[in-house]
Design a protein around this motif. Sequence first.
Motif, PDB file in Angstrom:
ATOM      1  N   MET A   1      14.142 130.746  45.945  1.00 51.37           N
ATOM      2  CA  MET A   1      15.204 131.482  45.268  1.00 51.37           C
ATOM      3  C   MET A   1      16.541 130.797  45.524  1.00 51.37           C
ATOM      4  O   MET A   1      16.769 130.263  46.596  1.00 51.37           O
ATOM      5  CB  MET A   1      15.290 132.906  45.781  1.00 51.37           C
ATOM      6  CG  MET A   1      14.176 133.779  45.368  1.00 51.37           C
ATOM      7  SD  MET A   1      14.533 135.450  45.914  1.00 51.37           S
ATOM      8  CE  MET A   1      13.149 136.245  45.195  1.00 51.37           C
ATOM      9  N   SER A   2      17.365 130.881  44.580  1.00 47.89           N
ATOM     10  CA  SER A   2      18.698 130.283  44.689  1.00 47.89           C
ATOM     11  C   SER A   2      19.763 131.376  44.778  1.00 47.89           C
ATOM     12  O   SER A   2      20.764 131.354  44.081  1.00 47.89           O
ATOM     13  CB  SER A   2      18.944 129.377  43.489  1.00 47.89           C
ATOM     14  OG  SER A   2      18.734 130.112  42.299  1.00 47.89           O
ATOM     15  N   ARG A   3      19.546 132.313  45.659  1.00 49.89           N
ATOM     16  CA  ARG A   3      20.426 133.477  45.753  1.00 49.89           C
ATOM     17  C   ARG A   3      21.867 133.104  46.073  1.00 49.89           C
ATOM     18  O   ARG A   3      22.801 133.643  45.473  1.00 49.89           O
ATOM     19  CB  ARG A   3      19.909 134.455  46.813  1.00 49.89           C
ATOM     20  CG  ARG A   3      18.628 135.142  46.408  1.00 49.89           C
ATOM     21  CD  ARG A   3      18.097 136.016  47.554  1.00 49.89           C
ATOM     22  NE  ARG A   3      16.804 136.546  47.238  1.00 49.89           N
ATOM     23  CZ  ARG A   3      16.574 137.809  46.893  1.00 49.89           C
ATOM     24  NH1 ARG A   3      17.566 138.651  46.835  1.00 49.89           N
ATOM     25  NH2 ARG A   3      15.360 138.216  46.615  1.00 49.89           N
ATOM     26  N   ALA A   4      22.060 132.202  47.014  1.00 47.24           N
ATOM     27  CA  ALA A   4      23.429 131.845  47.419  1.00 47.24           C
ATOM     28  C   ALA A   4      24.188 131.174  46.285  1.00 47.24           C
ATOM     29  O   ALA A   4      25.362 131.491  46.047  1.00 47.24           O
ATOM     30  CB  ALA A   4      23.393 130.943  48.648  1.00 47.24           C
TER      31      ALA A   4
ATOM     32  N   LEU B   1       1.442 127.174  41.250  1.00 48.62           N
ATOM     33  CA  LEU B   1       2.545 127.164  42.203  1.00 48.62           C
ATOM     34  C   LEU B   1       3.599 128.179  41.781  1.00 48.62           C
ATOM     35  O   LEU B   1       3.527 128.767  40.706  1.00 48.62           O
ATOM     36  CB  LEU B   1       3.182 125.776  42.264  1.00 48.62           C
ATOM     37  CG  LEU B   1       2.235 124.627  42.613  1.00 48.62           C
ATOM     38  CD1 LEU B   1       2.950 123.301  42.417  1.00 48.62           C
ATOM     39  CD2 LEU B   1       1.728 124.780  44.034  1.00 48.62           C
ATOM     40  N   LYS B   2       4.572 128.347  42.618  1.00 47.07           N
ATOM     41  CA  LYS B   2       5.683 129.216  42.277  1.00 47.07           C
ATOM     42  C   LYS B   2       6.426 128.624  41.084  1.00 47.07           C
ATOM     43  O   LYS B   2       6.675 127.428  41.015  1.00 47.07           O
ATOM     44  CB  LYS B   2       6.624 129.323  43.476  1.00 47.07           C
ATOM     45  CG  LYS B   2       7.807 130.184  43.242  1.00 47.07           C
ATOM     46  CD  LYS B   2       8.661 130.215  44.488  1.00 47.07           C
ATOM     47  CE  LYS B   2       9.982 130.848  44.178  1.00 47.07           C
ATOM     48  NZ  LYS B   2      10.900 130.749  45.285  1.00 47.07           N
ATOM     49  N   GLY B   3       6.785 129.463  40.127  1.00 41.91           N
ATOM     50  CA  GLY B   3       7.489 129.004  38.934  1.00 41.91           C
ATOM     51  C   GLY B   3       8.851 129.647  38.812  1.00 41.91           C
ATOM     52  O   GLY B   3       9.483 129.974  39.806  1.00 41.91           O
TER      53      GLY B   3
ATOM     54  N   ALA C   1      24.208 127.667  49.838  1.00 40.14           N
ATOM     55  CA  ALA C   1      24.268 127.631  51.301  1.00 40.14           C
ATOM     56  C   ALA C   1      22.964 128.080  51.949  1.00 40.14           C
ATOM     57  O   ALA C   1      22.790 127.926  53.149  1.00 40.14           O
ATOM     58  CB  ALA C   1      25.421 128.504  51.786  1.00 40.14           C
ATOM     59  N   ASP C   2      22.025 128.622  51.176  1.00 42.08           N
ATOM     60  CA  ASP C   2      20.759 129.109  51.715  1.00 42.08           C
ATOM     61  C   ASP C   2      19.653 128.052  51.684  1.00 42.08           C
ATOM     62  O   ASP C   2      18.494 128.348  51.954  1.00 42.08           O
ATOM     63  CB  ASP C   2      20.303 130.362  50.968  1.00 42.08           C
ATOM     64  CG  ASP C   2      20.126 130.136  49.471  1.00 42.08           C
ATOM     65  OD1 ASP C   2      20.338 129.003  48.993  1.00 42.08           O
ATOM     66  OD2 ASP C   2      19.783 131.108  48.769  1.00 42.08           O
ATOM     67  N   GLY C   3      20.002 126.813  51.330  1.00 42.37           N
ATOM     68  CA  GLY C   3      19.000 125.757  51.319  1.00 42.37           C
ATOM     69  C   GLY C   3      18.221 125.650  50.025  1.00 42.37           C
ATOM     70  O   GLY C   3      17.231 124.937  49.944  1.00 42.37           O
TER      71      GLY C   3
ATOM     72  N   VAL D   1      15.255 128.708  37.394  1.00 42.35           N
ATOM     73  CA  VAL D   1      14.445 127.648  37.979  1.00 42.35           C
ATOM     74  C   VAL D   1      15.236 127.107  39.162  1.00 42.35           C
ATOM     75  O   VAL D   1      16.407 126.753  39.031  1.00 42.35           O
ATOM     76  CB  VAL D   1      14.139 126.526  36.966  1.00 42.35           C
ATOM     77  CG1 VAL D   1      13.340 125.399  37.635  1.00 42.35           C
ATOM     78  CG2 VAL D   1      13.382 127.082  35.771  1.00 42.35           C
ATOM     79  N   ALA D   2      14.590 127.084  40.329  1.00 45.91           N
ATOM     80  CA  ALA D   2      15.257 126.647  41.544  1.00 45.91           C
ATOM     81  C   ALA D   2      14.285 125.831  42.389  1.00 45.91           C
ATOM     82  O   ALA D   2      13.082 125.849  42.164  1.00 45.91           O
ATOM     83  CB  ALA D   2      15.752 127.855  42.333  1.00 45.91           C
ATOM     84  N   ARG D   3      14.838 125.153  43.384  1.00 44.17           N
ATOM     85  CA  ARG D   3      14.022 124.364  44.299  1.00 44.17           C
ATOM     86  C   ARG D   3      14.666 124.363  45.674  1.00 44.17           C
ATOM     87  O   ARG D   3      15.870 124.607  45.795  1.00 44.17           O
ATOM     88  CB  ARG D   3      13.865 122.938  43.788  1.00 44.17           C
ATOM     89  CG  ARG D   3      15.131 122.138  43.789  1.00 44.17           C
ATOM     90  CD  ARG D   3      14.941 120.715  43.241  1.00 44.17           C
ATOM     91  NE  ARG D   3      16.081 119.882  43.488  1.00 44.17           N
ATOM     92  CZ  ARG D   3      17.214 119.901  42.814  1.00 44.17           C
ATOM     93  NH1 ARG D   3      17.398 120.758  41.851  1.00 44.17           N
ATOM     94  NH2 ARG D   3      18.191 119.077  43.126  1.00 44.17           N
ATOM     95  N   LYS D   4      13.863 124.095  46.681  1.00 40.50           N
ATOM     96  CA  LYS D   4      14.417 123.920  48.032  1.00 40.50           C
ATOM     97  C   LYS D   4      15.222 122.625  48.039  1.00 40.50           C
ATOM     98  O   LYS D   4      14.811 121.637  47.462  1.00 40.50           O
ATOM     99  CB  LYS D   4      13.325 123.867  49.076  1.00 40.50           C
ATOM    100  CG  LYS D   4      12.739 125.240  49.380  1.00 40.50           C
ATOM    101  CD  LYS D   4      11.832 125.228  50.577  1.00 40.50           C
ATOM    102  CE  LYS D   4      12.522 125.250  51.874  1.00 40.50           C
ATOM    103  NZ  LYS D   4      13.032 126.488  52.382  1.00 40.50           N
ATOM    104  N   THR D   5      16.375 122.684  48.681  1.00 39.64           N
ATOM    105  CA  THR D   5      17.255 121.515  48.747  1.00 39.64           C
ATOM    106  C   THR D   5      16.734 120.494  49.733  1.00 39.64           C
ATOM    107  O   THR D   5      16.174 120.808  50.719  1.00 39.64           O
ATOM    108  CB  THR D   5      18.688 121.948  49.118  1.00 39.64           C
ATOM    109  OG1 THR D   5      19.106 122.931  48.183  1.00 39.64           O
ATOM    110  CG2 THR D   5      19.630 120.779  49.083  1.00 39.64           C
TER     111      THR D   5
END
Length: 124
Positions: free
Chosen positions: A1-4, A46-48, A86-88, A120-124
């Motif tokens: 999730m790209s909450r931040a 996978l997660k979408g 900021a949440d990665g 659509v998000a991804r881990k940084t």
Amino acid sequence: MSRAAVYDIVKTATGYDPWSSNAVDSIDERPFIILRWEEVERQFGLKGKERLSIWVHDIPGDYGRILSILDLIKAALADAVHVAGADGHTLTVADWAGRSADLYDDGYKTITKYDSYDIVARKT
């Protein structure tokens, strides 16, 4: 999730601190914004993409201020591509999926509308 990233984009675009859904029982300020993260679609096992609805509440009367705020958010998210939070997590893209009808919230005693987005998000 790209909450931040989403939080920062919404706050910068509107000047209001968005709330997370179910974070509080009562909110004294009007208008206010609630971010509601919903279901996640699976893609290729996978997660979408995720569904996000952004609710704007205001005092009963005219929906004009709600529409203006939703339009500011829509424009800001349309320009947001690969925004690191900021949440990665990085917001890759937010696709607008539609707008609700005019609604009334019995709990908050407000008029409200929401826009839906596919995120659509991804881990940084």
